[in-house]
Scaffold this motif. Sequence first.
Motif, PDB file in Angstrom:
ATOM      1  N   TYR A   1     -12.070  51.712  -5.171  1.00  0.00           N
ATOM      2  CA  TYR A   1     -11.894  53.235  -4.641  1.00  0.00           C
ATOM      3  C   TYR A   1     -12.007  53.551  -3.257  1.00  0.00           C
ATOM      4  N   TYR A   2     -11.010  54.438  -2.785  1.00  0.00           N
ATOM      5  CA  TYR A   2     -11.035  54.902  -1.335  1.00  0.00           C
ATOM      6  C   TYR A   2     -11.650  56.289  -1.263  1.00  0.00           C
ATOM      7  N   LYS A   3     -12.396  56.434  -0.677  1.00  0.00           N
ATOM      8  CA  LYS A   3     -13.038  57.827  -0.350  1.00  0.00           C
ATOM      9  C   LYS A   3     -13.544  58.197  -1.872  1.00  0.00           C
ATOM     10  N   ASN A   4     -14.083  57.527  -2.648  1.00  0.00           N
ATOM     11  CA  ASN A   4     -14.601  57.878  -4.047  1.00  0.00           C
ATOM     12  C   ASN A   4     -13.389  58.283  -4.970  1.00  0.00           C
ATOM     13  N   ARG A   5     -12.043  57.887  -4.730  1.00  0.00           N
ATOM     14  CA  ARG A   5     -11.004  58.083  -5.531  1.00  0.00           C
ATOM     15  C   ARG A   5     -10.428  56.780  -5.763  1.00  0.00           C
ATOM     16  N   HIS A   6     -10.081  56.664  -7.064  1.00  0.00           N
ATOM     17  CA  HIS A   6      -9.537  55.246  -7.466  1.00  0.00           C
ATOM     18  C   HIS A   6      -8.046  55.245  -6.608  1.00  0.00           C
ATOM     19  N   THR A   7      -7.944  53.893  -6.470  1.00  0.00           N
ATOM     20  CA  THR A   7      -6.727  53.585  -6.171  1.00  0.00           C
ATOM     21  C   THR A   7      -5.470  53.649  -7.257  1.00  0.00           C
ATOM     22  N   GLY A   8      -4.310  53.921  -6.746  1.00  0.00           N
ATOM     23  CA  GLY A   8      -3.244  54.326  -7.580  1.00  0.00           C
ATOM     24  C   GLY A   8      -3.143  55.906  -8.037  1.00  0.00           C
ATOM     25  N   THR A   9      -3.894  56.551  -7.353  1.00  0.00           N
ATOM     26  CA  THR A   9      -3.973  58.108  -7.591  1.00  0.00           C
ATOM     27  C   THR A   9      -3.615  58.775  -6.460  1.00  0.00           C
ATOM     28  N   PHE A  10      -3.004  58.340  -5.307  1.00  0.00           N
ATOM     29  CA  PHE A  10      -2.771  59.060  -4.128  1.00  0.00           C
ATOM     30  C   PHE A  10      -1.325  59.394  -4.195  1.00  0.00           C
ATOM     31  N   GLY A  11      -0.507  58.569  -4.601  1.00  0.00           N
ATOM     32  CA  GLY A  11       1.003  58.724  -4.810  1.00  0.00           C
ATOM     33  C   GLY A  11       1.463  59.376  -6.039  1.00  0.00           C
ATOM     34  N   LYS A  12       2.965  59.608  -5.762  1.00  0.00           N
ATOM     35  CA  LYS A  12       3.742  60.243  -7.134  1.00  0.00           C
ATOM     36  C   LYS A  12       3.274  59.317  -8.518  1.00  0.00           C
ATOM     37  N   LEU A  13       3.382  57.872  -8.190  1.00  0.00           N
ATOM     38  CA  LEU A  13       3.228  57.073  -9.293  1.00  0.00           C
ATOM     39  C   LEU A  13       2.614  55.804  -8.664  1.00  0.00           C
ATOM     40  N   ALA A  14       1.947  54.830  -9.610  1.00  0.00           N
ATOM     41  CA  ALA A  14       1.568  53.668  -9.159  1.00  0.00           C
ATOM     42  C   ALA A  14       1.445  52.568 -10.350  1.00  0.00           C
ATOM     43  N   ALA A  15       1.387  51.277  -9.925  1.00  0.00           N
ATOM     44  CA  ALA A  15       1.534  49.992 -10.661  1.00  0.00           C
ATOM     45  C   ALA A  15       0.289  49.232 -10.725  1.00  0.00           C
ATOM     46  N   PHE A  16      -0.044  48.987 -12.008  1.00  0.00           N
ATOM     47  CA  PHE A  16      -1.249  48.167 -12.173  1.00  0.00           C
ATOM     48  C   PHE A  16      -0.667  47.010 -12.911  1.00  0.00           C
TER      49      PHE A  16
ATOM     50  N   VAL B   1       4.830  55.449  -3.507  1.00  0.00           N
ATOM     51  CA  VAL B   1       4.550  54.481  -4.797  1.00  0.00           C
ATOM     52  C   VAL B   1       3.481  53.602  -4.570  1.00  0.00           C
ATOM     53  N   GLU B   2       2.276  53.428  -5.162  1.00  0.00           N
ATOM     54  CA  GLU B   2       1.178  52.609  -4.870  1.00  0.00           C
ATOM     55  C   GLU B   2       1.392  51.357  -5.724  1.00  0.00           C
ATOM     56  N   ASP B   3       1.508  50.127  -4.843  1.00  0.00           N
ATOM     57  CA  ASP B   3       1.365  48.774  -5.743  1.00  0.00           C
ATOM     58  C   ASP B   3      -0.117  48.630  -5.728  1.00  0.00           C
ATOM     59  N   ALA B   4      -0.680  49.002  -6.797  1.00  0.00           N
ATOM     60  CA  ALA B   4      -2.276  48.798  -7.160  1.00  0.00           C
ATOM     61  C   ALA B   4      -2.456  47.801  -8.258  1.00  0.00           C
ATOM     62  N   ALA B   5      -1.564  46.742  -8.310  1.00  0.00           N
ATOM     63  CA  ALA B   5      -1.749  45.619  -9.153  1.00  0.00           C
ATOM     64  C   ALA B   5      -2.948  44.990  -9.097  1.00  0.00           C
TER      65      ALA B   5
END
Length: 380
Positions: free
Chosen positions: A194-209, A184-188
């Motif tokens: 972006y990491y490797k051209n992919r937005h943070t918060g999209t690597f885990g099952k869920l993420a929070a901003f 679960v990404e804490d993308a607050a």
Amino acid sequence: MNFEETVSFIRELYPQKEFVALHEPVFNGNEKKYLEECIDSTFVSSVGKYVDLFEEKIADFVGSRYAVATVNGTSALHISLLLANVANGDEVITQPLTFIATCNAISYIGAKPVFVDVDLETMGLSPKALESFLDAHCIREDGQCINKETGKVIRACVPMHTFGHPCKIDEIAEICEAWHIALVEDAAESLGSYYKNRHTGTFGKLAAFSFNGNKVITSGGGGCIVTDDEVLAKKAKHLTTTAKIPHRWEYVHDMIGYNYRMPNLNAALLVAQLEQLENFLADKRELASLYQNFFEKQKINFVTEPKLSNSNYWLNAVILKDIGERDRFLEYTNSRNVMTRPVWRLMNRLEMFKDAQCGTLENALWLEERVVNIPSGVRG
């Protein structure tokens, strides 16, 4: 470090400001127009066109299939952990160098945080430290990660993208998958990173901003959950809407829910802010470049985006030589109406979490004594 030159330089960056805030919001777009439309519609609570529009636009921006708007980032993280099946008595691995909301959300469930060190380069959770901790303290049993010392299930891992700088989230994701741990990404802090051209918060099952008043875009408060899982998205919306079964007039609730939905008023602000996001991010990158050039001449370590990353530079930071220089700088700048702040006190050093299990935390301890945030708001 030359404190006088630094304050003079910061004031040159914000020439119209008698008091230079750490991160002041900017409302130069359609905020008032959309707020007036929202008020005129009388739909000012959690139902309204701006809530739906914001969810659509934020999901599109980060590259996620679904987004669910919430009242703040803490509530988004709380619900994300519940949807990751974290339960009372479970354990959740996170980093000690984070804002208190990360650990509060874990604690709301009755779970316990376990602290693992960060990388110096990213200031986010270290995949090497994570793997070392799991190898030393955990076993895999019946599709679960069991902490040998406590006998508890480590149900989830919550890395945080510190100041908007992405951690090595792909490596963390691989480790979590191998150990049957939900990511679960804490993308607050990392909208627009972006990491490797992919937005943070999209690597885990869920993420929070988060869209708190000091974030890149803001609705005063506000947050959202993002996920690619349709079932989880629907359940997130249900849970955050007091678990009310949809009906034109009856009030029937089928589980314990939460009054966590973002009001339409706040969403109206965010839709207008999203229209300006690309400009905000460009301004912040320019500001970071100016800071980098200035501090290089002073031979001060200015924190730049990690390798393979594109950071939003939410909060700019410098790393000073020791705690003494840090404290002198904080006193000097704040006494002259230039707002600076130290990094958060480590979570394991707070009273509530002093008994939490910790890995080796050398990097987090070193950073705690040296990192200072400097004014980072959009200037345009």
